[in-house]
Design a protein around this motif. Structure first.
Motif, PDB file in Angstrom:
ATOM      1  N   PRO A  11      48.656  40.212  46.230  1.00 12.51           N
ATOM      2  CA  PRO A  11      47.632  41.108  45.692  1.00 12.51           C
ATOM      3  C   PRO A  11      47.256  42.178  46.714  1.00 12.51           C
ATOM      4  CG  PRO A  11      46.999  38.802  45.407  1.00 12.51           C
ATOM      5  CD  PRO A  11      48.190  38.827  46.316  1.00 12.51           C
ATOM      6  N   ALA A  13      44.598  43.767  47.594  1.00 18.48           N
ATOM      7  CA  ALA A  13      43.140  43.785  47.541  1.00 18.48           C
ATOM      8  C   ALA A  13      42.602  43.108  48.788  1.00 18.48           C
ATOM      9  CB  ALA A  13      42.646  43.056  46.293  1.00 18.48           C
ATOM     10  N   ALA A  19      42.694  35.708  43.863  1.00 25.01           N
ATOM     11  CA  ALA A  19      43.731  36.097  42.896  1.00 25.01           C
ATOM     12  C   ALA A  19      44.918  35.145  42.967  1.00 25.01           C
ATOM     13  CB  ALA A  19      44.174  37.534  43.150  1.00 25.01           C
ATOM     14  N   THR A  66      44.087  41.427  38.320  1.00 26.48           N
ATOM     15  CA  THR A  66      44.372  42.037  39.623  1.00 26.48           C
ATOM     16  C   THR A  66      45.505  43.042  39.410  1.00 26.48           C
ATOM     17  OG1 THR A  66      43.852  39.907  40.647  1.00 26.48           O
ATOM     18  CG2 THR A  66      44.924  41.539  42.041  1.00 26.48           C
TER      19      THR A  66
END
Length: 85
Positions: A11, A13, A19, A66
């Motif tokens: 992910p 992020a 996630a 996501t």
């Protein structure tokens, strides 16, 4: 035919662990497949069609929650899951 699939999720992020854990939890919620997780990847074993169906559903859900989450997969025909004696 059985299949072994190794999946890694990355992910894009700051908070990436939730996630990844969500994806793993979604895989584990399905009966009929074997899921083994380690620090680098998750392995999924079972019937080819069933594994691919479940992995696809779980990946789609992950992308919905996501949006920027690349997956890397390796697929091998045959079941390489550890056998318990």
């Amino acid at each position: 035919m059985n299949v072994s699939v190794e999946i890694s999720m990355y992910p894009l992020a700051d908070e990436f662990i939730p996630a990844i854990q969500g994806f793993i939890d979604d895989l584990n919620a399905h009966n009929g497949i074997k899921v083994i997780t380690n620090t680098m990847s998750t392995q999924v074993f079972g019937d080819y069609a069933e594994v691919m169906r479940i992995v696809s559903l779980c990946m789609q859900k992950a992308h919905e929650t996501t949006p920027k989450a690349p997956f890397v997969m390796k697929v091998l025909n045959g079941d390489l899951s550890p056998q318990v004696d």
